[in-house]
Design a protein around this motif. Structure first.
Motif, PDB file in Angstrom:
ATOM      1  N   THR A 136     -22.418 -17.981  39.929  1.00  0.00           N
ATOM      2  CA  THR A 136     -23.775 -18.182  39.419  1.00  0.00           C
ATOM      3  C   THR A 136     -24.188 -19.646  39.511  1.00  0.00           C
ATOM      4  O   THR A 136     -25.286 -19.966  39.979  1.00  0.00           O
ATOM      5  CB  THR A 136     -23.867 -17.712  37.957  1.00  0.00           C
ATOM      6  OG1 THR A 136     -23.501 -16.337  37.866  1.00  0.00           O
ATOM      7  CG2 THR A 136     -25.277 -17.889  37.422  1.00  0.00           C
ATOM      8  N   LEU A 137     -23.309 -20.545  39.088  1.00  0.00           N
ATOM      9  CA  LEU A 137     -23.616 -21.980  39.144  1.00  0.00           C
ATOM     10  C   LEU A 137     -23.788 -22.450  40.588  1.00  0.00           C
ATOM     11  O   LEU A 137     -24.665 -23.276  40.871  1.00  0.00           O
ATOM     12  CB  LEU A 137     -22.515 -22.778  38.457  1.00  0.00           C
ATOM     13  CG  LEU A 137     -22.410 -22.620  36.934  1.00  0.00           C
ATOM     14  CD1 LEU A 137     -21.206 -23.384  36.401  1.00  0.00           C
ATOM     15  CD2 LEU A 137     -23.691 -23.103  36.249  1.00  0.00           C
ATOM     16  N   TRP A 164     -27.204 -23.944  41.773  1.00  0.00           N
ATOM     17  CA  TRP A 164     -27.190 -25.314  42.284  1.00  0.00           C
ATOM     18  C   TRP A 164     -27.753 -25.365  43.699  1.00  0.00           C
ATOM     19  O   TRP A 164     -28.514 -26.263  44.046  1.00  0.00           O
ATOM     20  CB  TRP A 164     -25.772 -25.863  42.251  1.00  0.00           C
ATOM     21  CG  TRP A 164     -25.708 -27.358  42.189  1.00  0.00           C
ATOM     22  CD1 TRP A 164     -25.324 -28.208  43.180  1.00  0.00           C
ATOM     23  CD2 TRP A 164     -26.053 -28.184  41.071  1.00  0.00           C
ATOM     24  NE1 TRP A 164     -25.403 -29.509  42.752  1.00  0.00           N
ATOM     25  CE2 TRP A 164     -25.845 -29.519  41.455  1.00  0.00           C
ATOM     26  CE3 TRP A 164     -26.511 -27.921  39.784  1.00  0.00           C
ATOM     27  CZ2 TRP A 164     -26.091 -30.590  40.603  1.00  0.00           C
ATOM     28  CZ3 TRP A 164     -26.743 -28.987  38.931  1.00  0.00           C
ATOM     29  CH2 TRP A 164     -26.529 -30.294  39.342  1.00  0.00           C
ATOM     30  N   GLY A 165     -27.382 -24.385  44.526  1.00  0.00           N
ATOM     31  CA  GLY A 165     -27.906 -24.333  45.885  1.00  0.00           C
ATOM     32  C   GLY A 165     -29.409 -24.124  45.910  1.00  0.00           C
ATOM     33  O   GLY A 165     -30.124 -24.753  46.704  1.00  0.00           O
ATOM     34  N   LEU A 166     -29.913 -23.247  45.040  1.00  0.00           N
ATOM     35  CA  LEU A 166     -31.354 -23.017  44.972  1.00  0.00           C
ATOM     36  C   LEU A 166     -32.086 -24.250  44.462  1.00  0.00           C
ATOM     37  O   LEU A 166     -33.181 -24.569  44.929  1.00  0.00           O
ATOM     38  CB  LEU A 166     -31.653 -21.821  44.066  1.00  0.00           C
ATOM     39  CG  LEU A 166     -31.311 -20.439  44.639  1.00  0.00           C
ATOM     40  CD1 LEU A 166     -31.416 -19.373  43.564  1.00  0.00           C
ATOM     41  CD2 LEU A 166     -32.230 -20.107  45.817  1.00  0.00           C
ATOM     42  N   THR A 179     -34.885 -26.034  46.749  1.00  0.00           N
ATOM     43  CA  THR A 179     -36.265 -26.060  46.264  1.00  0.00           C
ATOM     44  C   THR A 179     -36.710 -27.452  45.858  1.00  0.00           C
ATOM     45  O   THR A 179     -37.831 -27.646  45.414  1.00  0.00           O
ATOM     46  CB  THR A 179     -36.427 -25.113  45.058  1.00  0.00           C
ATOM     47  OG1 THR A 179     -35.464 -25.450  44.060  1.00  0.00           O
ATOM     48  CG2 THR A 179     -36.237 -23.666  45.479  1.00  0.00           C
ATOM     49  N   ARG A 180     -35.816 -28.439  45.965  1.00  0.00           N
ATOM     50  CA  ARG A 180     -36.090 -29.832  45.597  1.00  0.00           C
ATOM     51  C   ARG A 180     -36.468 -29.976  44.123  1.00  0.00           C
ATOM     52  O   ARG A 180     -37.268 -30.845  43.772  1.00  0.00           O
ATOM     53  CB  ARG A 180     -37.212 -30.408  46.480  1.00  0.00           C
ATOM     54  CG  ARG A 180     -36.928 -30.359  47.966  1.00  0.00           C
ATOM     55  CD  ARG A 180     -35.778 -31.283  48.328  1.00  0.00           C
ATOM     56  NE  ARG A 180     -35.472 -31.256  49.747  1.00  0.00           N
ATOM     57  CZ  ARG A 180     -36.048 -32.053  50.638  1.00  0.00           C
ATOM     58  NH1 ARG A 180     -36.960 -32.926  50.252  1.00  0.00           N
ATOM     59  NH2 ARG A 180     -35.717 -31.978  51.911  1.00  0.00           N
ATOM     60  N   VAL A 181     -35.928 -29.092  43.268  1.00  0.00           N
ATOM     61  CA  VAL A 181     -36.174 -29.212  41.835  1.00  0.00           C
ATOM     62  C   VAL A 181     -35.603 -30.522  41.304  1.00  0.00           C
ATOM     63  O   VAL A 181     -36.131 -31.113  40.357  1.00  0.00           O
ATOM     64  CB  VAL A 181     -35.563 -28.003  41.092  1.00  0.00           C
ATOM     65  CG1 VAL A 181     -35.619 -28.213  39.581  1.00  0.00           C
ATOM     66  CG2 VAL A 181     -36.302 -26.727  41.471  1.00  0.00           C
ATOM     67  N   LEU A 182     -34.526 -30.989  41.927  1.00  0.00           N
ATOM     68  CA  LEU A 182     -33.872 -32.204  41.486  1.00  0.00           C
ATOM     69  C   LEU A 182     -34.523 -33.471  42.022  1.00  0.00           C
ATOM     70  O   LEU A 182     -34.067 -34.576  41.746  1.00  0.00           O
ATOM     71  CB  LEU A 182     -32.395 -32.184  41.923  1.00  0.00           C
ATOM     72  CG  LEU A 182     -31.566 -31.021  41.356  1.00  0.00           C
ATOM     73  CD1 LEU A 182     -30.170 -31.043  41.959  1.00  0.00           C
ATOM     74  CD2 LEU A 182     -31.502 -31.105  39.843  1.00  0.00           C
ATOM     75  N   GLY A 183     -35.601 -33.322  42.810  1.00  0.00           N
ATOM     76  CA  GLY A 183     -36.275 -34.487  43.367  1.00  0.00           C
ATOM     77  C   GLY A 183     -36.571 -34.300  44.835  1.00  0.00           C
ATOM     78  O   GLY A 183     -35.972 -33.460  45.515  1.00  0.00           O
ATOM     79  N   ALA A 205     -24.535 -37.286  48.177  1.00  0.00           N
ATOM     80  CA  ALA A 205     -23.395 -36.547  48.718  1.00  0.00           C
ATOM     81  C   ALA A 205     -22.630 -35.819  47.616  1.00  0.00           C
ATOM     82  O   ALA A 205     -22.132 -34.704  47.829  1.00  0.00           O
ATOM     83  CB  ALA A 205     -22.471 -37.495  49.472  1.00  0.00           C
ATOM     84  N   TRP A 206     -22.550 -36.421  46.411  1.00  0.00           N
ATOM     85  CA  TRP A 206     -21.758 -35.795  45.362  1.00  0.00           C
ATOM     86  C   TRP A 206     -22.389 -34.504  44.862  1.00  0.00           C
ATOM     87  O   TRP A 206     -21.682 -33.588  44.419  1.00  0.00           O
ATOM     88  CB  TRP A 206     -21.527 -36.765  44.204  1.00  0.00           C
ATOM     89  CG  TRP A 206     -22.734 -37.060  43.355  1.00  0.00           C
ATOM     90  CD1 TRP A 206     -23.626 -38.048  43.530  1.00  0.00           C
ATOM     91  CD2 TRP A 206     -23.170 -36.330  42.201  1.00  0.00           C
ATOM     92  NE1 TRP A 206     -24.603 -38.005  42.566  1.00  0.00           N
ATOM     93  CE2 TRP A 206     -24.342 -36.969  41.733  1.00  0.00           C
ATOM     94  CE3 TRP A 206     -22.679 -35.219  41.516  1.00  0.00           C
ATOM     95  CZ2 TRP A 206     -25.035 -36.506  40.615  1.00  0.00           C
ATOM     96  CZ3 TRP A 206     -23.372 -34.762  40.406  1.00  0.00           C
ATOM     97  CH2 TRP A 206     -24.533 -35.409  39.967  1.00  0.00           C
ATOM     98  N   LEU A 207     -23.726 -34.394  44.959  1.00  0.00           N
ATOM     99  CA  LEU A 207     -24.380 -33.154  44.571  1.00  0.00           C
ATOM    100  C   LEU A 207     -24.037 -32.032  45.549  1.00  0.00           C
ATOM    101  O   LEU A 207     -23.794 -30.890  45.142  1.00  0.00           O
ATOM    102  CB  LEU A 207     -25.897 -33.356  44.517  1.00  0.00           C
ATOM    103  CG  LEU A 207     -26.440 -34.193  43.359  1.00  0.00           C
ATOM    104  CD1 LEU A 207     -27.948 -34.324  43.461  1.00  0.00           C
ATOM    105  CD2 LEU A 207     -26.057 -33.581  42.013  1.00  0.00           C
ATOM    106  N   LEU A 208     -24.018 -32.351  46.829  1.00  0.00           N
ATOM    107  CA  LEU A 208     -23.637 -31.362  47.827  1.00  0.00           C
ATOM    108  C   LEU A 208     -22.169 -30.980  47.674  1.00  0.00           C
ATOM    109  O   LEU A 208     -21.805 -29.802  47.820  1.00  0.00           O
ATOM    110  CB  LEU A 208     -23.900 -31.916  49.229  1.00  0.00           C
ATOM    111  CG  LEU A 208     -25.367 -32.249  49.546  1.00  0.00           C
ATOM    112  CD1 LEU A 208     -25.472 -32.895  50.920  1.00  0.00           C
ATOM    113  CD2 LEU A 208     -26.232 -31.006  49.476  1.00  0.00           C
ATOM    114  N   ASP A 209     -21.329 -31.978  47.373  1.00  0.00           N
ATOM    115  CA  ASP A 209     -19.908 -31.695  47.171  1.00  0.00           C
ATOM    116  C   ASP A 209     -19.700 -30.794  45.959  1.00  0.00           C
ATOM    117  O   ASP A 209     -18.843 -29.892  45.980  1.00  0.00           O
ATOM    118  CB  ASP A 209     -19.131 -32.999  46.980  1.00  0.00           C
ATOM    119  CG  ASP A 209     -18.998 -33.789  48.271  1.00  0.00           C
ATOM    120  OD1 ASP A 209     -19.156 -33.176  49.352  1.00  0.00           O
ATOM    121  OD2 ASP A 209     -18.752 -35.006  48.204  1.00  0.00           O
TER     122      ASP A 209
END
Length: 202
Positions: free
Chosen positions: A27-28, A32-34, A38-42, A48-52
């Motif tokens: 679920t996470l 996180w992928g969505l 969707t650029r909800v995070l900016g 890179a750490w977000l993708l990791d």
């Protein structure tokens, strides 16, 4: 309480716990992928750490899914075999619900393999697999709700309802964002507009 009873309960509790952790990790990973897509995070490129983190959540889900399956085989209450857990509709116990879990497992394996082999496969194939990651959430949720022994617990139900609503909301946002991106007119550079104007007036 005898050691045999304790052992049986241990495997059963381990199967339940690892199944819940695997579902939460999936679920996470999907959420996180969505959020990234969707650029909800900016609007800027994701660090890179977000993708990791997104990749590690998927790997964590695969590890706990494997532990969940191993605990089910070790448990003697239902007497699952590996064929029951690896072949869709191969289980006599809760055939349909177990089948959704089996299909979800192979879907998860495909997603993780595509991530590992991302540089060796076509980008279109990778995108096709990962754009359907919400389907993985649907599969494991449909698998867990009918046969999960914790489904009647208020905390479990609250987590399930909240997760379903969040994934549904982000999926709708993703669809709307994709449609807006396709409908957005492309603006030609100033020099190109001048050339077009000159060509049409000559």
């Amino acid at each position: 309480m005898s050691a045999a009873v304790v052992s049986e309960q241990l495997w059963w509790y381990l199967a339940r716990a690892t199944g819940i952790v695997a579902w939460v990790a999936i679920t996470l990973a999907v959420v996180w992928g969505l959020m990234l897509s969707t650029r909800v995070l900016g609007r800027t490129a994701a660090p890179a750490w977000l993708l990791d983190l997104h990749r590690h959540l998927g790997a964590l889900a695969l590890v706990f899914t494997g532990l969940h399956m191993a605990a089910l085989v070790a448990d003697s209450y239902v007497e699952f075999g590996w064929v029951d857990l690896l072949v869709p509709f191969g289980s006599a116990y809760e055939t349909n619900a177990v089948a959704w879990g089996v299909i979800g497992f192979w879907f998860l394996v495909a997603v993780e393999l595509s991530s590992v082999l991302r540089r060796r496969i076509r980008a279109s194939v990778w995108r096709w697999i990962h754009r359907r990651r919400w389907g993985l959430f649907v599969l494991v949720t449909v698998h867990g709700l009918p046969i999960g022994t914790d489904v009647r617990h208020p905390a479990y139900r609250g987590l399930a309802i909240g997760s379903i609503q969040l994934v549904l909301f982000l999926t709708i946002v993703r669809i709307i964002a994709g449609r807006r991106a396709r409908q957005r007119p492309t603006v030609a550079p100033a020099g190109a507009r001048g050339q077009v104007s000159a060509s049409t007036t000559s």
